[in-house]
Each structure stands twice: as C-alpha cells, then as structure tokens.
Design a protein around this motif. Structure first.
Motif, PDB file in Angstrom:
ATOM      1  N   HIS A  29       0.863  -1.180   0.007  1.00  0.00           N
ATOM      2  CA  HIS A  29      -0.096  -0.037   0.208  1.00  0.00           C
ATOM      3  C   HIS A  29       0.752   1.097   0.019  1.00  0.00           C
ATOM      4  CE1 HIS A  29      -4.216  -1.693   0.355  1.00  0.00           C
ATOM      5  NE2 HIS A  29      -3.576  -2.684   1.148  1.00  0.00           N
ATOM      6  N   THR A  30       2.153   1.377   0.675  1.00  0.00           N
ATOM      7  CA  THR A  30       2.948   2.488   0.489  1.00  0.00           C
ATOM      8  C   THR A  30       3.343   2.651  -0.868  1.00  0.00           C
ATOM      9  OG1 THR A  30       3.607   1.909   2.778  1.00  0.00           O
ATOM     10  CG2 THR A  30       4.942   3.433   1.755  1.00  0.00           C
ATOM     11  N   LEU A  31       3.918   1.503  -1.509  1.00  0.00           N
ATOM     12  CA  LEU A  31       4.514   1.692  -2.888  1.00  0.00           C
ATOM     13  C   LEU A  31       3.120   2.274  -3.822  1.00  0.00           C
ATOM     14  CD1 LEU A  31       6.459  -1.597  -3.255  1.00  0.00           C
ATOM     15  CD2 LEU A  31       7.359   0.785  -3.277  1.00  0.00           C
ATOM     16  N   TYR A  32       2.049   1.387  -3.594  1.00  0.00           N
ATOM     17  CA  TYR A  32       1.022   2.072  -4.539  1.00  0.00           C
ATOM     18  C   TYR A  32       0.600   3.310  -4.244  1.00  0.00           C
ATOM     19  CZ  TYR A  32      -3.507   1.971  -6.892  1.00  0.00           C
ATOM     20  OH  TYR A  32      -4.636   2.317  -7.592  1.00  0.00           O
ATOM     21  N   HIS A  33       0.445   3.730  -3.029  1.00  0.00           N
ATOM     22  CA  HIS A  33       0.251   5.346  -2.834  1.00  0.00           C
ATOM     23  C   HIS A  33       1.199   6.281  -3.378  1.00  0.00           C
ATOM     24  CE1 HIS A  33      -0.991   9.020  -0.730  1.00  0.00           C
ATOM     25  NE2 HIS A  33       0.232   9.157  -0.363  1.00  0.00           N
ATOM     26  N   GLU A  34       2.492   5.713  -3.263  1.00  0.00           N
ATOM     27  CA  GLU A  34       3.740   6.603  -3.772  1.00  0.00           C
ATOM     28  C   GLU A  34       3.925   6.822  -5.285  1.00  0.00           C
ATOM     29  OE1 GLU A  34       5.437   8.761  -2.075  1.00  0.00           O
ATOM     30  OE2 GLU A  34       4.614   8.134  -0.029  1.00  0.00           O
ATOM     31  N   LEU A  35       3.724   5.581  -6.108  1.00  0.00           N
ATOM     32  CA  LEU A  35       3.572   5.400  -7.368  1.00  0.00           C
ATOM     33  C   LEU A  35       2.420   6.115  -7.905  1.00  0.00           C
ATOM     34  CD1 LEU A  35       5.151   1.866  -7.932  1.00  0.00           C
ATOM     35  CD2 LEU A  35       6.188   4.156  -8.267  1.00  0.00           C
ATOM     36  N   ARG A 110      -9.466  18.348 -15.704  1.00  0.00           N
ATOM     37  CA  ARG A 110      -9.946  17.538 -14.695  1.00  0.00           C
ATOM     38  C   ARG A 110      -9.294  16.241 -14.743  1.00  0.00           C
ATOM     39  NH1 ARG A 110     -15.484  18.209 -16.799  1.00  0.00           N
ATOM     40  NH2 ARG A 110     -14.567  20.340 -17.212  1.00  0.00           N
ATOM     41  N   TYR A 111      -9.284  15.542 -13.390  1.00  0.00           N
ATOM     42  CA  TYR A 111      -8.720  14.143 -13.283  1.00  0.00           C
ATOM     43  C   TYR A 111      -9.675  13.084 -12.665  1.00  0.00           C
ATOM     44  CZ  TYR A 111      -5.919  10.281 -11.427  1.00  0.00           C
ATOM     45  OH  TYR A 111      -5.209   9.207 -10.919  1.00  0.00           O
ATOM     46  N   ARG A 112      -9.683  12.060 -13.234  1.00  0.00           N
ATOM     47  CA  ARG A 112     -10.779  11.235 -12.502  1.00  0.00           C
ATOM     48  C   ARG A 112     -10.262   9.781 -12.702  1.00  0.00           C
ATOM     49  NH1 ARG A 112     -16.713  11.931 -14.217  1.00  0.00           N
ATOM     50  NH2 ARG A 112     -16.284  14.021 -13.350  1.00  0.00           N
ATOM     51  N   GLU A 113     -10.479   8.934 -11.703  1.00  0.00           N
ATOM     52  CA  GLU A 113     -10.443   7.411 -11.852  1.00  0.00           C
ATOM     53  C   GLU A 113     -11.823   6.638 -12.424  1.00  0.00           C
ATOM     54  OE1 GLU A 113      -8.599   5.593  -8.489  1.00  0.00           O
ATOM     55  OE2 GLU A 113      -7.174   7.250  -8.345  1.00  0.00           O
ATOM     56  N   VAL A 114     -11.955   6.304 -13.462  1.00  0.00           N
ATOM     57  CA  VAL A 114     -13.075   5.661 -13.792  1.00  0.00           C
ATOM     58  C   VAL A 114     -12.929   4.485 -14.776  1.00  0.00           C
ATOM     59  CG1 VAL A 114     -13.289   7.344 -15.941  1.00  0.00           C
ATOM     60  CG2 VAL A 114     -15.263   6.268 -15.050  1.00  0.00           C
ATOM     61  N   GLY A 115     -13.847   3.323 -14.754  1.00  0.00           N
ATOM     62  CA  GLY A 115     -13.666   2.152 -15.515  1.00  0.00           C
ATOM     63  C   GLY A 115     -12.141   1.604 -15.616  1.00  0.00           C
ATOM     64  N   GLY A 116     -11.384   1.747 -14.530  1.00  0.00           N
ATOM     65  CA  GLY A 116     -10.123   0.859 -14.431  1.00  0.00           C
ATOM     66  C   GLY A 116      -9.227   1.915 -15.112  1.00  0.00           C
ATOM     67  N   TRP A 117      -9.158   3.333 -15.278  1.00  0.00           N
ATOM     68  CA  TRP A 117      -8.457   4.178 -15.977  1.00  0.00           C
ATOM     69  C   TRP A 117      -8.152   5.211 -15.148  1.00  0.00           C
ATOM     70  CZ3 TRP A 117      -5.864   2.757 -20.604  1.00  0.00           C
ATOM     71  CH2 TRP A 117      -6.475   1.647 -20.944  1.00  0.00           C
ATOM     72  N   HIS A 118      -7.146   5.789 -14.969  1.00  0.00           N
ATOM     73  CA  HIS A 118      -6.618   7.150 -14.316  1.00  0.00           C
ATOM     74  C   HIS A 118      -6.525   8.032 -15.554  1.00  0.00           C
ATOM     75  CE1 HIS A 118      -5.341   5.309 -10.358  1.00  0.00           C
ATOM     76  NE2 HIS A 118      -5.069   4.309 -11.170  1.00  0.00           N
ATOM     77  N   GLU A 134      -4.230   6.222 -18.086  1.00  0.00           N
ATOM     78  CA  GLU A 134      -3.119   5.055 -17.721  1.00  0.00           C
ATOM     79  C   GLU A 134      -3.907   3.904 -16.745  1.00  0.00           C
ATOM     80  OE1 GLU A 134       1.137   4.087 -15.784  1.00  0.00           O
ATOM     81  OE2 GLU A 134       0.089   5.835 -15.344  1.00  0.00           O
ATOM     82  N   SER A 135      -3.764   2.809 -17.318  1.00  0.00           N
ATOM     83  CA  SER A 135      -4.679   1.425 -16.699  1.00  0.00           C
ATOM     84  C   SER A 135      -4.183   1.601 -15.213  1.00  0.00           C
ATOM     85  CB  SER A 135      -4.454   0.108 -17.783  1.00  0.00           C
ATOM     86  OG  SER A 135      -4.967  -0.808 -16.942  1.00  0.00           O
ATOM     87  N   ASP A 136      -5.438   1.190 -14.560  1.00  0.00           N
ATOM     88  CA  ASP A 136      -4.856   1.030 -13.015  1.00  0.00           C
ATOM     89  C   ASP A 136      -4.377  -0.287 -13.039  1.00  0.00           C
ATOM     90  OD1 ASP A 136      -5.389   1.495 -10.052  1.00  0.00           O
ATOM     91  OD2 ASP A 136      -6.528  -0.466 -10.383  1.00  0.00           O
ATOM     92  N   ARG A 137      -4.623  -1.530 -13.627  1.00  0.00           N
ATOM     93  CA  ARG A 137      -3.955  -2.662 -13.983  1.00  0.00           C
ATOM     94  C   ARG A 137      -2.564  -2.611 -13.934  1.00  0.00           C
ATOM     95  NH1 ARG A 137      -6.180  -7.286 -17.726  1.00  0.00           N
ATOM     96  NH2 ARG A 137      -5.248  -5.942 -19.210  1.00  0.00           N
ATOM     97  N   ALA A 138      -2.037  -1.858 -14.775  1.00  0.00           N
ATOM     98  CA  ALA A 138      -0.664  -1.555 -14.958  1.00  0.00           C
ATOM     99  C   ALA A 138       0.146  -1.246 -13.742  1.00  0.00           C
ATOM    100  CB  ALA A 138      -0.562  -0.611 -16.291  1.00  0.00           C
ATOM    101  N   ARG A 139      -0.668  -0.116 -13.080  1.00  0.00           N
ATOM    102  CA  ARG A 139       0.104   0.544 -11.904  1.00  0.00           C
ATOM    103  C   ARG A 139      -0.096  -0.715 -10.823  1.00  0.00           C
ATOM    104  NH1 ARG A 139      -2.044   6.624 -10.697  1.00  0.00           N
ATOM    105  NH2 ARG A 139      -1.667   7.390 -13.070  1.00  0.00           N
ATOM    106  N   ARG A 140      -0.985  -1.351 -10.661  1.00  0.00           N
ATOM    107  CA  ARG A 140      -0.879  -2.317  -9.657  1.00  0.00           C
ATOM    108  C   ARG A 140      -0.026  -3.483 -10.197  1.00  0.00           C
ATOM    109  NH1 ARG A 140      -4.863  -1.793  -5.845  1.00  0.00           N
ATOM    110  NH2 ARG A 140      -6.423  -0.284  -6.176  1.00  0.00           N
ATOM    111  N   SER A 141       0.002  -3.877 -11.336  1.00  0.00           N
ATOM    112  CA  SER A 141       1.073  -4.972 -11.568  1.00  0.00           C
ATOM    113  C   SER A 141       2.450  -4.640 -11.120  1.00  0.00           C
ATOM    114  CB  SER A 141       0.876  -5.231 -13.422  1.00  0.00           C
ATOM    115  OG  SER A 141       1.967  -6.175 -13.569  1.00  0.00           O
ATOM    116  N   LEU A 142       2.902  -2.923 -11.539  1.00  0.00           N
ATOM    117  CA  LEU A 142       4.032  -2.531 -11.236  1.00  0.00           C
ATOM    118  C   LEU A 142       4.472  -2.462  -9.658  1.00  0.00           C
ATOM    119  CD1 LEU A 142       6.728  -1.307 -12.286  1.00  0.00           C
ATOM    120  CD2 LEU A 142       5.377   0.822 -12.248  1.00  0.00           C
TER     121      LEU A 142
END
Length: 439
Positions: A29-35, A110-118, A134-142
C-alpha cells in the motif's frame, strides 16, 4: 500438558509470519500510494506536453503510431484527441468513447479514476480536448512486482529464520533441561543444594528448590533428633519403672509393697504422658509454643523428686526441695517435667555417692527460677556449650546417651527460657540455674 518450548515456538512463528504479512501489506500500500501520486503527476505533464504540440491541424497518425517492438505497454497508456465531440486521433488500444465526460472548456483540466483508468482531460481552444489515461491494472502490476522484489529476500529467509529460532529456543531452554535432569538423577540421600551456572530466569526456581531441600534436611534432622531424644527419655522412665518394680519385689511389708506399687503406677502414668509429650515436642512450633499453657512448677518439681527418688536411694543420695507453695510458669506440665527431671537425673548421676542434691524453686526479676544443686564441681561456660550438644557426655563411666542437656536446651529455646551453670565455691555448691517465663 503445557509445553514452554511449544508455546515459544508457536508464539515466535506467529510473530514472524504475522509480521511478514503486515510488512507485505504495508509495503504494497505504501508503494501503490507513492507510485500513484508520481504517475498522476506524469499523467498531467504528459497531457499538457501533448496539448502544446496540437495546433489547429491534427498530428500525423503515422508519427504517433508505435512500432511492434514498442507496443508492450500501449494498452496501458493511451491518449485521445477530441474536437467538437469527435475523436480526431487516439493511440492504439484506446477506447473509441471519451474516457471522461467532455464538458464546458471553462471548467479547465480534470482528473478522474473511472472504468479501471486514471484519466486526465485538458480543454483547448476550438472545442478541443486532450485526454491521456493510464490503466490501473498496469500500476497495480508494477506495484506488485516491486513489492515482490522487495519482499522476496524476507520470504526466502523465513525458513532459515525459523530454523534459527528453533535452535535459539532449544539452546535457551538447555539450563532448564539440565536442571530437570540434575533433580531427576538425585537419590533420596542427596539433599545438597543445587549448584548450576547462574541463570537469571531460573534463579527463583533454583532458590525455591534449595529452600525446599533445606527444609527437608531440617525435617529429617528433627526426626533423627526426636528419635534419639525419645529413646533417651524412655530409657530414663524405664529405669525408674524397673527400680520401683525391684523395690516392690524385694519388700515384705504389705504397706510398703502397696506404696511401692502406687509409685510404680504413678511412674507408668507419667511415662504415658511423657511419650505423648514427646510426640507433641516433635511438632512444636516456636511461634505457637506455650499458647495459654501453664503449670505449677512446685508441683512438677515434687513429682520429679518422687520419680527420681529410687535412683537417689540407690546411690545413697538425699534430694531436698525448697520452694514456696506455688510458682506458675507458661508451659505444659509435661514440658516442665522434662526440664527438671533431666537436670535432676544429671545431678544424681554425676554427683558422688552420698551427696546432697537440692532443688530450689522461686521467683526472681519477674521470672520463675529453678536451681538444682549437686555435689559435683559444676560446669564451666565451655563445658556447658559442649555438653548441651547432642550425644555429649561428661563421663563415659556413667550410663546415659548424652541427650539430657540437649533436650533441656532445645525446650528452653522454644519457650524463651535460659540455663546457666554455677561452679562450686567455698560458700555454695555447684548448681544448674534455669529461668522460665512466668505463667
């Protein structure tokens, strides 16, 4: 059965594995928040950079298209160019619909997280919009790959850590195991204190065991002492019974025989009381001794003189009593009887034949006082210390076990009395002087 080793292993393994789980969760969770914050910033910068190169004409799609070797992450990072609600150009893999609702350009970016995208949308002049996502799945994979890389050494070291913990627990409990084996290997005759390498955690247990061993030694010593004391007391009583019986057998006058048998009966009764008192003496508690017990010391002294009279007559000695009508002391009559009788017995045995033995009972300085005088030279302080020890005798030609003064000394220590000896001089005979608490 509760096991310290099992408890320690379970607790330590739980702490290690639980700590690993918490470490992994916190790391992820720390890595995810920072990245997430870093990539959101890059997303905004990429959007504004792309918007700065878009003039009224649309960019050449051939320049923006990625080569096959460059398309590994094209599905995870996309962009869209919109004009008048129509998609002008989009990257390979980008959706054909707006990733964000395109509204009034005056609202700004504007910025929003929707449909698995940032996604970030930036309005431009001429009703144009630049959308980068950018895909949220890519971030979580990283983040997952990074966390696995960071935690892999810990996970791989867990078996080694558990092995070291097991060895440490086993090594740490070795003093306890050695202590148990040392106690188990002892026989019933080995009551010496335990001696091992000092271990702070085992010190209370070792001290408790040593205290118990000391109590056992004391108990056994008291048992041995009681056996010897009882034998000594019974020997004296049996001797008196034998003398009374011999006197009764040798007399011809019926009245004298009846008197001797009466003395014999009283001696038997006294012997029974003495045996009972010996049993009580073996269990005497110094803190509770003489709790409410009292007796008339003068009456006890008369009975003792009557009991010892046959021995005195046999040695042609005279025993006289000098006392007031009553002197009360704080102890049972049987205990006082043992005190006076032992002193009288010693006086008769160690005085020469035909000597005068005297018993004087009185009061002095708030205490009862008993003085047994004899025809001997008396005892010095050094002799008193030596003869009050068990099995210590003044003369080997006199029958006895050497326990009389030891019994007297023990009883006096329990009841708060004192004993001293006076040497013979020109004016006074030698004497044993005993003080007792008033009753």
């Amino acid at each position: 059965m509760f096991s310290i080793r099992r408890f320690l292993m379970t607790a330590l393994v739980s702490v290690i594995l639980g700590g690993g789980v918490l470490l992994g969760w916190g790391t992820y969770h720390t890595l995810y928040h920072e990245l997430d914050e870093q990539y959101d910033a890059e997303l905004v910068q990429s959007t504004r950079l792309l918007a700065s190169f878009w003039d009224d004409d649309a960019p050449d799609p051939r320049v923006a298209r990625l080569e096959p070797s460059e398309q590994r992450y094209q599905r995870y990072f996309v962009y869209q160019l919109w004009r008048d609600g129509e998609l002008v150009m989009g990257s390979d893999g980008a959706p054909r619909e707006p990733l964000l609702p395109l509204a009034d350009p005056e609202l700004g970016g504007r910025y929003r997280e929707v449909g698995g995208w940032h996604a970030y949308a930036l309005p431009l002049s001429g009703r144009r919009w630049v959308v980068v996502a950018e895909s949220d799945r890519a971030r979580r994979s990283l983040v997952t790959n990074t966390a696995v890389t960071v935690l892999a050494p810990y996970v791989l070291s867990v078996p080694v850590i558990l092995m070291l913990v097991w060895l440490a627990v086993r090594w740490g409990l070795r003093p306890l195991t050695r202590l148990a084996r040392s106690v188990a290997a002892r026989d019933a005759n080995n009551l010496t204190p335990l001696r091992h390498r000092p271990v702070r955690e085992l010190a209370p247990l070792t001290e408790a065991i040593n205290t118990l061993l000391a109590r056992l030694v004391g108990t056994l010593e008291r048992e041995k002492r009681f056996t010897a004391d009882a034998a000594h007391e019974l020997r004296t009583l049996l001797m008196a019974l034998r003398l009374h019986a011999d006197n009764a057998a040798q007399l011809d006058d019926p009245q004298e025989v009846a008197a001797s048998l009466s003395q014999l009966t009283r001696a038997v009764d006294r012997a029974g009381r003495t045996v009972e008192q010996l049993m009580q003496l073996s269990r005497l508690d110094p803190q509770r001794a003489a709790a409410g017990d009292r007796c008339d010391l003068v009456a006890v002294a008369r009975d003792c003189i009557t009991l010892i009279a046959p021995l005195a007559e046999q040695r042609r000695q005279t025993v006289a009593l000098e006392a007031p009508p009553h002197v009360w002391v704080a102890m049972p009559a049987e205990v006082a009887d043992m005190l006076i009788r032992n002193l009288l017995d010693n006086a008769c045995r160690y005085s020469p034949e035909g000597a005068a033995v005297g018993v004087r009972v009185g009061e002095a300085e708030g205490q009862a006082r008993v003085e047994v005088s004899d025809g001997g030279p008396g005892l010095t302080a050094e002799q008193q210390r030596r003869f009050t020890g068990r099995f210590s005798r003044g003369r080997q030609d006199v029958p006895g076990a050497g326990l009389g003064l030891s019994i007297v000394d023990r009883i006096l220590s329990i009841y708060g009395g004192a004993l001293r000896f006076r040497l013979r001089d020109e004016d006074r005979p030698a004497a044993a002087v005993m003080t007792l608490p008033r009753g």
